[in-house]
Design a protein around this motif. Sequence first.
Motif, PDB file in Angstrom:
ATOM      1  N   VAL A 146     -14.884 -25.529 -30.617  1.00 39.19           N
ATOM      2  CA  VAL A 146     -16.210 -25.528 -29.995  1.00 39.19           C
ATOM      3  C   VAL A 146     -16.889 -24.175 -30.176  1.00 39.19           C
ATOM      4  N   VAL A 147     -16.143 -23.084 -30.026  1.00 42.75           N
ATOM      5  CA  VAL A 147     -16.724 -21.750 -30.210  1.00 42.75           C
ATOM      6  C   VAL A 147     -17.252 -21.592 -31.628  1.00 42.75           C
ATOM      7  N   PHE A 148     -16.473 -21.977 -32.635  1.00 42.64           N
ATOM      8  CA  PHE A 148     -16.928 -21.910 -34.024  1.00 42.64           C
ATOM      9  C   PHE A 148     -18.169 -22.765 -34.229  1.00 42.64           C
ATOM     10  N   SER A 149     -18.191 -23.937 -33.640  1.00 38.70           N
ATOM     11  CA  SER A 149     -19.313 -24.855 -33.801  1.00 38.70           C
ATOM     12  C   SER A 149     -20.591 -24.262 -33.231  1.00 38.70           C
ATOM     13  N   LEU A 150     -20.522 -23.718 -32.011  1.00 37.35           N
ATOM     14  CA  LEU A 150     -21.711 -23.170 -31.370  1.00 37.35           C
ATOM     15  C   LEU A 150     -22.233 -21.946 -32.115  1.00 37.35           C
ATOM     16  N   LEU A 151     -21.343 -21.121 -32.641  1.00 35.88           N
ATOM     17  CA  LEU A 151     -21.789 -19.984 -33.441  1.00 35.88           C
ATOM     18  C   LEU A 151     -22.519 -20.453 -34.695  1.00 35.88           C
ATOM     19  N   GLY A 152     -21.977 -21.483 -35.340  1.00 40.13           N
ATOM     20  CA  GLY A 152     -22.630 -22.013 -36.529  1.00 40.13           C
ATOM     21  C   GLY A 152     -23.988 -22.618 -36.227  1.00 40.13           C
ATOM     22  N   LEU A 153     -24.088 -23.339 -35.121  1.00 46.38           N
ATOM     23  CA  LEU A 153     -25.371 -23.936 -34.738  1.00 46.38           C
ATOM     24  C   LEU A 153     -26.385 -22.854 -34.383  1.00 46.38           C
ATOM     25  N   ALA A 154     -25.944 -21.804 -33.716  1.00 44.28           N
ATOM     26  CA  ALA A 154     -26.848 -20.697 -33.414  1.00 44.28           C
ATOM     27  C   ALA A 154     -27.392 -20.078 -34.703  1.00 44.28           C
ATOM     28  N   LEU A 155     -26.533 -19.985 -35.708  1.00 38.10           N
ATOM     29  CA  LEU A 155     -26.955 -19.456 -37.008  1.00 38.10           C
ATOM     30  C   LEU A 155     -27.986 -20.375 -37.655  1.00 38.10           C
ATOM     31  N   VAL A 156     -27.752 -21.692 -37.573  1.00 41.30           N
ATOM     32  CA  VAL A 156     -28.709 -22.649 -38.146  1.00 41.30           C
ATOM     33  C   VAL A 156     -30.066 -22.515 -37.482  1.00 41.30           C
ATOM     34  N   VAL A 157     -30.082 -22.478 -36.153  1.00 42.72           N
ATOM     35  CA  VAL A 157     -31.347 -22.399 -35.418  1.00 42.72           C
ATOM     36  C   VAL A 157     -32.062 -21.087 -35.725  1.00 42.72           C
ATOM     37  N   ALA A 158     -31.314 -19.987 -35.754  1.00 45.32           N
ATOM     38  CA  ALA A 158     -31.936 -18.678 -35.999  1.00 45.32           C
ATOM     39  C   ALA A 158     -32.546 -18.612 -37.395  1.00 45.32           C
ATOM     40  N   THR A 159     -31.794 -19.034 -38.406  1.00 40.89           N
ATOM     41  CA  THR A 159     -32.326 -18.980 -39.772  1.00 40.89           C
ATOM     42  C   THR A 159     -33.429 -20.007 -39.975  1.00 40.89           C
ATOM     43  N   GLY A 160     -33.260 -21.195 -39.379  1.00 43.76           N
ATOM     44  CA  GLY A 160     -34.266 -22.243 -39.563  1.00 43.76           C
ATOM     45  C   GLY A 160     -35.585 -21.912 -38.921  1.00 43.76           C
ATOM     46  N   LEU A 161     -35.560 -21.514 -37.644  1.00 48.45           N
ATOM     47  CA  LEU A 161     -36.818 -21.186 -36.961  1.00 48.45           C
ATOM     48  C   LEU A 161     -37.424 -19.899 -37.510  1.00 48.45           C
ATOM     49  N   GLY A 162     -36.565 -18.942 -37.898  1.00 53.74           N
ATOM     50  CA  GLY A 162     -37.087 -17.691 -38.441  1.00 53.74           C
ATOM     51  C   GLY A 162     -37.710 -17.848 -39.815  1.00 53.74           C
ATOM     52  N   GLY A 163     -37.200 -18.792 -40.595  1.00 51.64           N
ATOM     53  CA  GLY A 163     -37.718 -18.967 -41.957  1.00 51.64           C
ATOM     54  C   GLY A 163     -38.486 -20.240 -42.171  1.00 51.64           C
ATOM     55  N   SER A 164     -38.829 -20.946 -41.085  1.00 53.14           N
ATOM     56  CA  SER A 164     -39.504 -22.242 -41.228  1.00 53.14           C
ATOM     57  C   SER A 164     -40.866 -22.118 -41.886  1.00 53.14           C
ATOM     58  N   ALA A 165     -41.525 -20.942 -41.748  1.00 51.52           N
ATOM     59  CA  ALA A 165     -42.847 -20.773 -42.358  1.00 51.52           C
ATOM     60  C   ALA A 165     -42.757 -20.796 -43.878  1.00 51.52           C
ATOM     61  N   ALA A 166     -41.600 -20.415 -44.421  1.00 54.02           N
ATOM     62  CA  ALA A 166     -41.430 -20.398 -45.876  1.00 54.02           C
ATOM     63  C   ALA A 166     -41.004 -21.748 -46.431  1.00 54.02           C
TER      64      ALA A 166
END
Length: 408
Positions: A146-166
């Motif tokens: 679960v810890v690995f999963s949540l870290l990975g999802l946090a990475l997805v959200v951060a990169t996705g929302l941060g780069g969604s304009a591109a």
Amino acid sequence: MPLARRLRLGDAVAIGLGSMIGAGVFSVWAPAIGVAGSGILIALAIAALVAYCNATASAQLAAAHPVAGGTYAYARAEIGPWWGFVAGWSFVIGKIASCAAMAMTFAAYATPEGWQVPVAVAAVVALAAVNCFGVTRTALVTRILVVFSLLGLALVVATGLGGSAAASPAPLPDASAYGVLQGAGLLFFAFAGYARIATMGEEVVDPARTIPRAIALALGGAVVVYTLVAITVILVLGGDAATTTTPLADVAAATGWQALTPIIRVAAAAASLGALLALLTGIGRTTLAMAREQDLPRFLAKIDERWQVPRRAEIAIALIVVGIVVVADLRDAIGFSSFGVLLYYLIANAAAFRQSAAARRYPRALQVVGALGCLVLVNTLPVVASAIGTVVVLLGVLYRMARLRLSR
């Protein structure tokens, strides 16, 4: 021989989250967006509402009946053996399909094309072996995953929302009322792990207090995670999410963060393994409870004296899951799983509705909404999944009728 009470609140929340974070967040977006289109967030809200109503029913029942088996045991106590059997049988067949879906999702993220079936089979065998060596090991491994999963999802959200304009997302398909409801039925698959700990009530410390709190915490956490991931997938991939089996890895690629794709794939694989491990555990306990009542072969009721787990049930379930992995695809597994689990929670709501005022923790209106929600969603699932589910449920009923006749 009774099962040992070893699981505390943290273990229970981890198992609940492990059943959900991975039970859908990495796999369900393609079929759900394909039918719900631009109404995907509405479908998610409907699925979450039905899940919440069902969670209150499960929590109320678990507090009054702290035994293994979940709604199988609760419905037997509250509304009769036949209702309990249908609930237990629906749970077992639905969650066996969920196990197959999770094994397929793990293989999709972890391996290249051509190796997915053997790797999925190997994952089922390995985690069934973990379950055979004690529930505390299951809880520990689930926490790590679960810890690995949540870290990975946090990475997805951060990169996705941060780069969604591109990103240049494809337009979402138009929504229809029927498509939104069918999407909600498929998304319900992603929420169905919240009450996994209720099926393990015989192994929880202070179950009347621990189980309701664990269910509420696990479900609340999953709703937050799913909402963030859904928004990210929509902004970055749009309609293209309906055509991929690895949407969260594609988010990183679409926003220019290809270097993070392997990390996200590892997180997705960990999430899928966590869900698969918790699912196998829950099905084993329901199978144990049904075998004790002879609603399944008595052979499966044996508890290993050293590790205090239902080892025979775990092995039998693993073999069936392996068979499904070999012959089915991901969409079929998700639809069939939702069919069985929605029937299971329909009966859970009926059983909770029948409870007396002394056992009541939530208003009866929540059980009415939950039951109606289950009925609506189960009737919007893909026709093939519903047809196969109906046939398998009827086969189980015929088996019990024959067993009762022979015993007389």
